[in-house]
Scaffold this motif. Structure first.
Motif, short mmCIF file in Angstrom:
data_model
loop_
_atom_site.label_atom_id
_atom_site.label_comp_id
_atom_site.label_asym_id
_atom_site.label_seq_id
_atom_site.Cartn_x
_atom_site.Cartn_y
_atom_site.Cartn_z
N LEU A 31 -35.02 29.18 3.36
CA LEU A 31 -34.93 29.21 1.91
C LEU A 31 -33.53 28.79 1.49
O LEU A 31 -32.54 29.36 1.97
CB LEU A 31 -35.22 30.63 1.42
N ALA A 32 -33.42 27.77 0.63
CA ALA A 32 -32.14 27.35 0.08
C ALA A 32 -31.91 28.13 -1.20
O ALA A 32 -32.70 28.05 -2.14
CB ALA A 32 -32.14 25.85 -0.21
N VAL A 33 -30.83 28.91 -1.23
CA VAL A 33 -30.51 29.76 -2.38
C VAL A 33 -29.16 29.33 -2.93
O VAL A 33 -28.16 29.32 -2.21
CB VAL A 33 -30.46 31.25 -1.95
N ASP A 34 -29.14 28.95 -4.22
CA ASP A 34 -27.90 28.50 -4.85
C ASP A 34 -26.88 29.62 -4.90
O ASP A 34 -27.21 30.78 -5.14
CB ASP A 34 -28.16 28.04 -6.29
N ARG A 35 -25.62 29.25 -4.69
CA ARG A 35 -24.52 30.19 -4.86
C ARG A 35 -24.19 30.25 -6.36
O ARG A 35 -24.42 29.29 -7.09
CB ARG A 35 -23.31 29.73 -4.06
N PRO A 36 -23.63 31.38 -6.81
CA PRO A 36 -23.41 31.54 -8.26
C PRO A 36 -22.15 30.84 -8.78
O PRO A 36 -21.69 31.15 -9.86
CB PRO A 36 -23.29 33.06 -8.41
N PHE A 37 -21.60 29.91 -8.03
CA PHE A 37 -20.40 29.21 -8.47
C PHE A 37 -20.45 27.77 -7.98
O PHE A 37 -21.31 27.41 -7.18
CB PHE A 37 -19.14 29.90 -7.94
N THR A 38 -19.54 26.96 -8.46
CA THR A 38 -19.46 25.57 -8.02
C THR A 38 -18.20 25.38 -7.18
O THR A 38 -17.24 26.14 -7.29
CB THR A 38 -19.42 24.60 -9.22
N SER A 39 -18.21 24.35 -6.36
CA SER A 39 -17.05 24.05 -5.52
C SER A 39 -15.94 23.46 -6.39
O SER A 39 -16.14 23.19 -7.58
CB SER A 39 -17.43 23.06 -4.43
N GLN A 40 -14.77 23.23 -5.81
CA GLN A 40 -13.66 22.65 -6.56
C GLN A 40 -14.01 21.27 -7.10
O GLN A 40 -13.48 20.86 -8.13
CB GLN A 40 -12.41 22.58 -5.69
#
Length: 149
Positions: A31-40
């Motif tokens: 399962l691919a689960v998005d992280r609650p933030f974005t990279s730099q």
């Protein structure tokens, strides 16, 4: 002590259904689960989490889930280890699911919002219009009872 996990994400590949020597069904998928933030760089990142289901739930997942489908998984974290062919100890962290909810609508008229499977075989009640009794998260197929807050 408490060991409970709730995840919502998309399958990265079709589930793999196998049977133990005793004839017990077991299905594995990621399962691919998005992280609650974005990279730099402003890009969204995701975690790829291995999921394991057993028995009737395993067969249902193998029959109804496909790569790209969205699913909600409830279960527990399990860490196991084994020695590989080279004699090195390998640690595996995975989710043992006891409830899976299919969130991608099925073609052919059935609505996946009514497809929640698990050890208790819990089902949303049909309210007469072919949809489950969802309120707050209707677009996601999540009922108020599924929310942790």
């Amino acid at each position: 002590m408490l060991n409970r996990v709730i995840l919502i994400g998309r399958l990265t590949r079709d589930p793999e259904l196998r049977y133990t020597p005793a004839g017990v069904a077991v299905t594995q998928f990621t399962l691919a689960v998005d992280r609650p933030f974005t990279s730099q760089g402003g890009e969204r990142e995701a975690d790829f989490i291995p999921i394991v289901t057993w028995r009737q739930l395993a067969e249902a997942c193998a029959n109804h889930l496909k790569k790209g489908h969205m699913a909600a998984v409830e279960g527990r974290i399990q860490v196991r280890n084994y020695e590989n062919n080279e004699g090195k100890r390998v640690y595996v962290t995975e989710i043992i699911a006891d409830n899976v909810r299919f969130l991608t609508p099925q073609s052919g008229g059935s609505n996946s919002n009514d497809s929640r499977l698990g050890t208790g075989n819990q089902q949303n009640r049909n309210n007469g219009n072919g949809r489950g009794t969802n309120t707050a998260g209707d677009a996601w197929g999540i009922s108020d009872d599924d929310l942790p807050f």
